[in-house]
Scaffold this motif. Structure first.
Motif, mmCIF file in Angstrom:
data_model
loop_
_atom_site.group_PDB
_atom_site.id
_atom_site.type_symbol
_atom_site.label_atom_id
_atom_site.label_comp_id
_atom_site.label_asym_id
_atom_site.label_seq_id
_atom_site.Cartn_x
_atom_site.Cartn_y
_atom_site.Cartn_z
ATOM 1 N N MET A 182 0.854 -1.192 0.000
ATOM 2 C CA MET A 182 0.000 0.000 0.000
ATOM 3 C C MET A 182 0.886 1.236 0.000
ATOM 4 N N GLY A 199 -0.366 4.488 -0.623
ATOM 5 C CA GLY A 199 -1.096 5.712 -0.290
ATOM 6 C C GLY A 199 -1.082 6.716 -1.438
ATOM 7 N N PHE A 214 -2.893 6.074 -4.794
ATOM 8 C CA PHE A 214 -3.592 7.073 -5.603
ATOM 9 C C PHE A 214 -2.652 8.196 -6.045
ATOM 10 N N GLU A 244 -5.879 3.799 -7.559
ATOM 11 C CA GLU A 244 -7.271 4.011 -7.131
ATOM 12 C C GLU A 244 -7.723 5.373 -7.644
ATOM 13 N N PRO A 297 -8.992 7.577 -2.490
ATOM 14 C CA PRO A 297 -8.583 6.674 -1.410
ATOM 15 C C PRO A 297 -9.736 5.805 -0.918
ATOM 16 N N GLY A 301 -9.041 3.521 1.664
ATOM 17 C CA GLY A 301 -8.593 2.992 2.954
ATOM 18 C C GLY A 301 -7.694 1.797 2.752
ATOM 19 N N SER A 302 -6.979 1.417 3.818
ATOM 20 C CA SER A 302 -5.966 0.366 3.658
ATOM 21 C C SER A 302 -6.578 -0.990 3.292
ATOM 22 N N ASP A 343 5.378 2.522 4.259
ATOM 23 C CA ASP A 343 6.121 3.468 5.096
ATOM 24 C C ASP A 343 6.589 2.848 6.411
ATOM 25 N N GLY A 381 -1.083 0.731 16.280
ATOM 26 C CA GLY A 381 -2.132 -0.171 16.709
ATOM 27 C C GLY A 381 -1.589 -1.020 17.853
ATOM 28 N N CYS A 408 2.983 -3.882 13.162
ATOM 29 C CA CYS A 408 4.057 -3.364 12.299
ATOM 30 C C CYS A 408 3.576 -2.969 10.901
ATOM 31 N N TYR A 462 1.458 -7.928 6.872
ATOM 32 C CA TYR A 462 0.476 -8.991 7.123
ATOM 33 C C TYR A 462 0.576 -10.069 6.057
ATOM 34 N N PHE A 502 -15.043 3.227 2.037
ATOM 35 C CA PHE A 502 -13.738 3.370 2.665
ATOM 36 C C PHE A 502 -13.654 2.363 3.811
ATOM 37 N N ASP A 508 -7.231 -1.650 10.071
ATOM 38 C CA ASP A 508 -7.079 -1.741 11.526
ATOM 39 C C ASP A 508 -8.424 -1.677 12.257
ATOM 40 N N GLN A 518 8.707 3.306 11.803
ATOM 41 C CA GLN A 518 7.713 3.847 10.896
ATOM 42 C C GLN A 518 8.306 5.104 10.252
ATOM 43 N N LYS A 553 7.293 8.351 8.866
ATOM 44 C CA LYS A 553 6.281 9.377 8.588
ATOM 45 C C LYS A 553 6.896 10.771 8.414
#
Ligand code: GDD
Length: 386
Positions: free
Chosen positions: A7, A9, A58, A84, A87, A89-90, A115, A152, A180, A183, A226, A230, A254, A256
């Protein structure tokens, strides 16, 4: 067969990464000389029977076109960018491209946030996932109790490793074990996302448009299609013998903020020592610059032999570094020119953050040199912060 989905984003998601991502979309920002997304992609090489890798985002397709075609031929595995229209969503983004993802009829689907910076122990996760026999396995790690609330937080059974409880970025402390953002799922995950999607639609139909809008604003849900992985999927599925955890003891961060990119660049450079030593520069101070510690220098960069580079430096394509320049802990972007002493401010194309510099959130640093251990809480431009 197995497929992997990363993903990536889109522009609205990367705003905290400015000013570094003005020209480059965040997933292509170089860490250890390779685009951020390159690290999870190359980790996918070690997944047995990997059929395809998808990047879902996107961002404009053209921004990824060159990278995707070069990495596909390098890995000899098709890597496709799927855009997409907005967006979702994940989890919604994954579901949106279900038919393409399922075209090889894979038995397992890896899902990775672009990320995050880690060693991506993907084959080990797959083995654990097969042993657990659930629908999904999450990579998890222990972090300090103070930082856990940025992620999370989850509780897992110490013996079976089942995910018992999951809360996304809770206000009160739940656990120092966190998600993390890596998955592996069986295709059944699509049914679960589909059900959540239908629930959202039903809820939307039950309400008048304006009250539905109020509801989704209250729950921070942008549109009815959407779906967040999580809150909407992991939280409700916890404790139902469907989700399991695999804890990594290796590094994990992470990415960011710009300051984190420097830390993650160092982590990946250190990892090259073990898995791709050929990518690290070795200098002799005669024909090549003196190199200290882990350094990446793109083959097209021209670095003067009297320059001293490292540790933790990554120099991108076509960079020119003049005589006598000293670079420590920095990422120099494409085409930057670093001139000699006294002159380096004039044509500098990129910010240099010294070691252990803290640039606080939303602070913009443009064309500046910031010496080590500074805390920047105001924006600076064309400045040397001593
Ligand atoms: N394609 C696409 N479409 N990607 C998206 C979208 C979307 O609509 N929304 C988010 N992403 C991507 C982001 O680029 C990122 O790679 C990943 O999905 C997760 O982003 P967020 O949903 O914004 O969550 P987060 O990064 O704040 O937190 C997530 O990751 C943490 C680990 O880094 C959560 O899963 C946390 O629990 C987790 O700890």
């Amino acid at each position: 067969k197995v497929v992997a989905v990363i993903m990536v984003g889109g522009p609205t998601k990367g705003t905290r990464f400015r000013p570094l991502s003005f020209n480059t979309p965040k997933p292509l920002f170089p860490l250890a000389g390779q685009p951020m997304v390159h690290h999870p992609i190359s980790a996918c090489k070690s997944i047995p029977n990997l059929a395809q890798i998808f990047l879902i985002g996107f961002h404009e397709e053209r921004e990824f076109a060159l990278y995707v075609s070069s990495i596909s031929s390098e890995l000899k595995i098709p890597v496709r960018y799927l855009k997409e229209d907005k967006p979702h969503g994940s989890a919604g983004g994954l579901h949106y491209f279900k038919d393409l993802i399922m075209e090889d009829n894979p038995s397992h689907i890896f899902l990775l946030n672009c990320d995050v910076c880690c060693s991506f122990p993907l084959p080990e996760m797959l083995d654990a996932h097969r042993r657990y026999g659930g629908m999904g396995t999450l990579l998890v790690i222990k972090v300090s109790a103070e930082s856990a609330s940025e992620f999370g937080e989850l509780v897992a059974d110490s013996v079976t490793k089942e995910l018992l409880h999951y809360t996304e970025k809770p206000e009160t402390f739940v656990s120092d074990l966190i998600n993390c953002g890596v998955y592996v799922f069986t295709p059944e995950i699509f049914n679960v996302i589909h059900d959540v999607h239908t629930q959202h639609e039903d809820r939307a139909n039950l309400h008048t448009l304006s009250s539905y809008d109020a509801l989704r604003l209250a729950t921070k849900t942008p549109t009815k299609d959407f779906v967040r992985l999580d809150q909407d999927i992991l939280s409700p599925l916890a404790g139902k013998k469907q989700l399991y955890t695999y804890e990594t003891m290796d590094f994990w961060e992470q990415i960011k903020t710009p300051a984190m990119s420097l830390k993650c660049s160092a982590l990946y450079l250190a990892q090259f020592r073990f898995n791709s030593p050929g990518l690290l520069a070795c200098g002799d101070g005669i024909k090549n610059p003196t190199v200290v510690g882990d350094v990446y220098i793109h083959p097209s960069a021209k670095v003067h032999p009297t320059a001293k580079i490292g540790p933790n430096v990554s120099i991108s394509a076509n960079v020119r570094v003049a005589a006598g320049v000293r670079l420590i802990s920095c990422i120099i972007l494409d085409d930057a020119e670093i001139q000699g002493e006294g002159d380096y401010k004039r044509k500098l194309g990129i910010t240099i953050l010294g070691e252990a510099v803290t640039v606080e959130d939303e602070v913009v640093v443009v064309n500046s040199i910031v010496l080590p251990n500074k805390v920047l809480n105001i924006s600076v431009q064309e400045e040397i912060i001593l």
